[in-house]
Design a protein around this motif. Structure first.
Motif, PDB file in Angstrom:
ATOM      1  N   GLY A 130       6.731   7.109  -5.066  1.00 55.69           N
ATOM      2  CA  GLY A 130       5.577   6.926  -3.951  1.00 55.69           C
ATOM      3  C   GLY A 130       6.730   5.620  -2.685  1.00 55.69           C
ATOM      4  O   GLY A 130       7.580   5.302  -2.992  1.00 55.69           O
ATOM      5  N   ALA A 173       4.109   5.268  -8.426  1.00 52.82           N
ATOM      6  CA  ALA A 173       3.438   5.059  -7.485  1.00 52.82           C
ATOM      7  C   ALA A 173       2.656   6.037  -6.993  1.00 52.82           C
ATOM      8  O   ALA A 173       3.353   6.910  -6.911  1.00 52.82           O
ATOM      9  CB  ALA A 173       3.726   4.119  -6.675  1.00 52.82           C
ATOM     10  N   ASN A 212       0.998  -0.829  -0.018  1.00 46.23           N
ATOM     11  CA  ASN A 212       0.095  -0.140  -0.161  1.00 46.23           C
ATOM     12  C   ASN A 212       0.772   1.565   0.154  1.00 46.23           C
ATOM     13  O   ASN A 212       1.664   1.520   1.410  1.00 46.23           O
ATOM     14  CB  ASN A 212      -0.420   0.303   0.911  1.00 46.23           C
ATOM     15  CG  ASN A 212      -1.802  -1.620   1.275  1.00 46.23           C
ATOM     16  OD1 ASN A 212      -3.011  -0.945   0.185  1.00 46.23           O
ATOM     17  ND2 ASN A 212      -1.710  -1.887   2.262  1.00 46.23           N
ATOM     18  N   VAL A 213       0.555   2.478  -1.129  1.00 44.81           N
ATOM     19  CA  VAL A 213       1.574   3.084  -0.649  1.00 44.81           C
ATOM     20  C   VAL A 213       0.585   4.270   0.160  1.00 44.81           C
ATOM     21  O   VAL A 213      -0.441   5.055  -0.013  1.00 44.81           O
ATOM     22  CB  VAL A 213       1.487   3.924  -2.049  1.00 44.81           C
ATOM     23  CG1 VAL A 213       2.303   4.934  -2.501  1.00 44.81           C
ATOM     24  CG2 VAL A 213       1.931   2.740  -3.156  1.00 44.81           C
ATOM     25  N   ASP A 214       2.014   5.042   0.895  1.00 41.69           N
ATOM     26  CA  ASP A 214       1.653   6.162   1.573  1.00 41.69           C
ATOM     27  C   ASP A 214       1.243   7.526   1.328  1.00 41.69           C
ATOM     28  O   ASP A 214       0.814   8.231   1.696  1.00 41.69           O
ATOM     29  CB  ASP A 214       2.074   6.018   3.224  1.00 41.69           C
ATOM     30  CG  ASP A 214       2.340   4.712   3.527  1.00 41.69           C
ATOM     31  OD1 ASP A 214       1.259   4.061   3.572  1.00 41.69           O
ATOM     32  OD2 ASP A 214       3.000   3.660   4.060  1.00 41.69           O
ATOM     33  N   ALA A 252       5.538   3.080   0.297  1.00 44.13           N
ATOM     34  CA  ALA A 252       5.356   2.318   1.125  1.00 44.13           C
ATOM     35  C   ALA A 252       6.316   2.027   2.074  1.00 44.13           C
ATOM     36  O   ALA A 252       7.463   2.209   2.397  1.00 44.13           O
ATOM     37  CB  ALA A 252       5.289   0.973   0.251  1.00 44.13           C
TER      38      ALA A 252
END
Length: 467
Positions: A31, A45, A21-23, A33
């Motif tokens: 991106g 991402a 899950n990319v934060d 994670a």
């Protein structure tokens, strides 16, 4: 003391595939994670996406991964308009819609300000909601760039690759079109590719600068003038022969290009056989003043944002007919001429003598006799120089390079100039210098994004400080 050889440690790779899950996005628009209690950086991402990735590099504190697929795309994801996106290193954010791009840039600035203000023990918390954000200065997010350097590389068979650097490498991406370039420049790549293939002197070009500018052609009988002319500056490593000169002239005539040959120690238009007769490039400001420049000079690449930026600077500073204004890092006079039109007197200061001479010429040719330009190292102690000690300034504008203006803002604070307008192309040094001004008693009155570089991680910012 004995020296011992220590072998370089190569990054560990695993090629392991995983779903994460990319934060968030980092400062470069990559991106982020989490995996095995460390950040994983994933180019392409976006936050709130569930993505499948392959680990390509592991270090003790972080890992890098290649994006394989997107299982749950972000609502802000869009289809990149450029067919080279992801390979070419020029753009970072084409997969993100424009509003989300601006949010990302604003968040980046706010985070940097918060860190720097904390480092300077400034009590007031500075977060996104606390900064006095004003409306963003924008243009079209496409076809805005009026100047670019196109790389040229030749293989062992003297076949040319034409384009921009790939991400994280010195190799070129072969570019067919570039949608951030203004329309006349966007479609030039196939033409250059075809032309270079026909040259008889191979591997003789270092790069090609492309510029859209107004042109006074001093080689013509009547100094003909053209607006929005396509200008090509060819960095020639070896002299052209007559066959190749004729080829360039043929293409230039067919496509209405103005070609300048740059041999390193001299430049001259392709159709001129006389040294010392360069063409004159210029661009027009919103008030109809003209800035004259040469192909090697720095200019703001987004013409529309540049004019809007100047207008906003004048409005924020509220320049009055009685004002004495100091313009630091003044360059060609991009701000100076507009300031001179409203102020009593303007002093422009620049660290390169050639630019001082050009700014002086620009003021003279536009009829401004209320501004003078000086050469000075603005990263040194300049308070006792005549241009600083001989005036009382009501307002100051500074527009430094990426390194910022740490020394300059310390001296501005000592002069106690009431209004300070800072235009920055690097948010990290802007945050550092802003913290210095606030710690010296200035109030941060206004701040806005200047979206000079759409589709990229780069951001221009304007901040007004008052006492």
């Amino acid at each position: 003391m004995a020296n011992y050889f220590k072998a370089a440690v190569k990054p560990q790779t695993s090629n392991q595939r995983l779903t994460v899950n990319v934060d968030k996005l980092d400062m470069n628009g990559v991106g982020v994670a989490r995996w095995q209690n460390k950040p994983v950086f994933i180019a392409g991402a976006l936050p709130h996406e569930v993505v499948e990735v392959k680990i390509i590099e592991q270090k003790n504190k972080y890992a890098r991964a290649k994006l394989i697929s997107i299982n749950n795309p972000s609502d802000s994801r869009v289809t990149p308009q450029c067919l080279h996106f992801g390979v070419c290193g020029g753009c970072d954010l084409q997969m993100l819609d424009i509003e989300a791009q601006l949010d990302f840039k604003q968040n980046k600035i706010s985070e940097l300000f918060s860190r720097c203000f904390s480092d300077h023990n400034i009590v007031k918390k500075v977060g996104q909601k606390d900064l006095p954000w004003q409306a963003t200065v924008e243009s079209s997010p496409w076809h805005y760039r009026r100047k670019a350097r196109i790389g040229v590389q030749f293989d062992k068979n003297s076949q040319a690759t034409i384009g921009f650097r790939q991400k994280s490498t010195n190799q070129l991406a072969a570019i067919k079109s570039c949608p951030v370039l203004v329309e006349p420049l966007n479609a030039i790549f196939p033409l250059l590719k075809k032309l270079l293939a026909q040259l008889t002197v191979k591997s003789a070009i270092g790069h090609i600068e492309v510029i859209q500018a107004d042109l006074i052609d001093t080689t013509s009988e009547n100094n003909s003038q053209k607006e929005n002319q396509v200008v090509l500056v060819i960095r020639q490593l070896r002299a052209m022969n007559e066959t190749d000169i004729g080829l360039w002239q043929s293409y230039a005539q067919e496509h209405d290009w103005h070609v300048i040959i740059d041999e390193g120690d001299k430049q001259q238009p392709l159709n001129s056989h006389k040294e010392g007769s360069p063409s004159v490039l210029s661009y027009e400001l919103a008030d109809n003043s003209k800035i004259y420049f040469s192909s090697s000079d720095f200019i703001q690449i987004n013409h529309k944002v540049n004019n809007a930026m100047i207008s906003q600077a004048l409005a924020w500073l509220n320049v009055l007919p009685s004002d004495n204004v100091l313009d630091l890092f003044c360059g060609l006079g991009n701000f100076s001429l507009a300031l001179a039109k409203q102020a009593k007197h303007v002093v422009g200061v620049e660290g390169v003598q050639v630019m001082v001479d050009k700014a002086t010429h620009n003021a003279q040719i536009n009829g401004f006799d209320n501004c003078q330009f000086y050469h000075s190292d603005l990263n040194s102690q300049w308070l006792l120089e005549s241009w600083a000690s001989g005036h009382v300034f009501d307002k100051v504008l500074l527009d430094p390079a990426r390194a910022g203006a740490e020394e300059a803002v310390n001296q501005i604070a000592k002069l106690k100039i009431p209004s300070v307008l800072y235009v920055s192309c690097d948010p990290a040094t802007l945050a550092r210098d802003s913290a210095i001004l606030v710690s010296q008693g200035y109030n941060l009155e206004k701040i806005s994004l200047l979206d000079m570089f759409s589709q990229t991680k780069h951001v221009e910012t304007m901040v007004l400080f008052t006492q």
